[in-house]
Scaffold this active site. Structure first.
Site, short mmCIF file in Angstrom:
data_model
loop_
_atom_site.label_atom_id
_atom_site.label_comp_id
_atom_site.label_asym_id
_atom_site.label_seq_id
_atom_site.Cartn_x
_atom_site.Cartn_y
_atom_site.Cartn_z
N GLY A 55 26.20 151.65 58.02
CA GLY A 55 25.60 150.44 57.46
C GLY A 55 25.97 150.10 56.04
O GLY A 55 25.93 148.93 55.65
N ASP A 110 22.57 151.41 52.76
CA ASP A 110 22.28 150.00 52.98
C ASP A 110 20.78 149.72 52.91
O ASP A 110 20.35 148.73 52.34
CB ASP A 110 22.86 149.51 54.31
CG ASP A 110 22.40 150.34 55.50
OD1 ASP A 110 21.88 151.46 55.29
OD2 ASP A 110 22.58 149.88 56.64
N GLU A 113 13.99 152.90 54.35
CA GLU A 113 12.71 152.43 54.90
C GLU A 113 11.70 153.57 54.87
O GLU A 113 10.98 153.73 53.89
CB GLU A 113 12.90 151.86 56.30
CG GLU A 113 11.59 151.29 56.82
CD GLU A 113 11.71 150.38 58.03
OE1 GLU A 113 12.81 149.89 58.33
OE2 GLU A 113 10.68 150.16 58.67
N LYS A 141 12.33 149.26 51.25
CA LYS A 141 11.03 148.81 51.75
C LYS A 141 9.95 149.76 51.21
O LYS A 141 9.62 150.76 51.86
CB LYS A 141 11.00 148.82 53.28
CG LYS A 141 11.93 147.80 53.93
CD LYS A 141 11.78 147.85 55.45
CE LYS A 141 12.72 146.89 56.15
NZ LYS A 141 12.71 147.07 57.62
N PHE A 162 12.16 143.82 60.58
CA PHE A 162 13.49 144.32 60.90
C PHE A 162 14.56 143.36 60.37
O PHE A 162 14.50 142.15 60.60
CB PHE A 162 13.63 144.51 62.41
CG PHE A 162 14.86 145.26 62.79
CD1 PHE A 162 14.92 146.64 62.64
CD2 PHE A 162 15.98 144.58 63.27
CE1 PHE A 162 16.07 147.34 62.97
CE2 PHE A 162 17.13 145.27 63.61
CZ PHE A 162 17.18 146.65 63.46
N ASP A 169 22.78 146.49 61.41
CA ASP A 169 22.96 146.03 62.79
C ASP A 169 21.66 145.98 63.57
O ASP A 169 20.67 146.63 63.22
CB ASP A 169 23.92 146.96 63.53
CG ASP A 169 23.26 148.31 63.88
OD1 ASP A 169 22.68 148.92 62.97
OD2 ASP A 169 23.32 148.71 65.05
#
Ligand SMILES: O=P(O)(O)OC[C@H]1O[C@H](OP(=O)(O)OP(=O)(O)O)[C@H](O)[C@@H]1O
Ligand SMILES: Nc1nc2[nH]cnc2c(=O)[nH]1
Length: 187
Positions: A55, A110, A113, A141, A162, A169
């Site tokens: 990512g 990337d 979370e 996040k 999301f 992706d």
């Protein structure tokens, strides 16, 4: 009433524009300026940037073009699987060939979370005794973060939901989008 935001369809889901390309690049420029200010005086030797595949490829390329001090680059890949014990998922780190002992290392992700991926990676890299270890991420996040390792270099903080595009992706699709999209609410 329907949203005016541009939408993309990936597999069975619809995503709507969340962060346009120009805003992403502005955030990356600001982050690069911070890193240049912190590392640019040469006191930390030749730092090593470690990109996390897949990512991070797009963020990594944009960030590194804006780094103004001598540095090296490398990439790792994380592999998650469910162990046979009740401890749940296990993440392994593959691909780092450099000896990072006594070096200044910046991991480039990337998205961060829950922090599970970055926990596995920073634990694994810390065991190799780098001089310093920091994390740069395009997206962070904070509401979902459950790790102890501080994220020193987030380019952007975002709310839950999301995200795809700019390297991220949905089931293999969307990495090539030059903007960031968020999963749209089904109507
Ligand atoms: O903080 P966490 O909750 O652990 O989530 C973040 C991780 O999820 C994504 O990886 P993914 O496994 O989707 O692989 P990819 O980079 O190949 O898309 C991303 O690249 C991070 O590594
Ligand atoms: N594509 C994608 N991968 C993630 N990994 C952790 N959070 C996310 C997210 O919002 N989108």
């Amino acid at each position: 009433m329907h949203s005016e935001r541009p939408r993309v369809r990936l597999h069975d889901r619809t995503f709507e524009l969340a962060v346009p390309h120009g805003e992403i690049i502005g955030k990356i420029e600001a982050l690069a300026a911070r890193i240049n200010a912190d590392y640019g005086d040469g006191s930390r030797g030749i730092p090593l940037f470690v990109g996390v595949l897949n990512g991070a490829f797009m963020f990594f390329a944009e960030l590194l073009q804006r780094i103004s001090f001598p540095c090296e680059v490398s990439f790792v890949r994380l592999s998650s699987y469910h162990g046979t014990t009740s401890t749940g998922s296990v993440t392994e780190v593959f691909g780092l060939r450099e000896n990072i002992e006594a070096r200044h290392v910046i991991v480039v992700e990337d998205i961060v979370e829950t922090g599970e991926s970055i926990r596995a990676l920073t634990d694994s890299l810390a065991a190799m005794n780098p001089a310093t270890l920091e994390v740069a991420t395009l997206l962070f996040k904070p509401a979902s973060y459950r790790n102890y390792f501080p994220i020193r270099y987030p380019a952007m903080e975002i709310s839950d939901g999301f995200i795809v595009g700019f390297g991220l992706d949905y089931d293999g699709l969307g990495r090539n989008l030059c903007d960031i999209y968020r999963l749209a609410k089904e109507v």
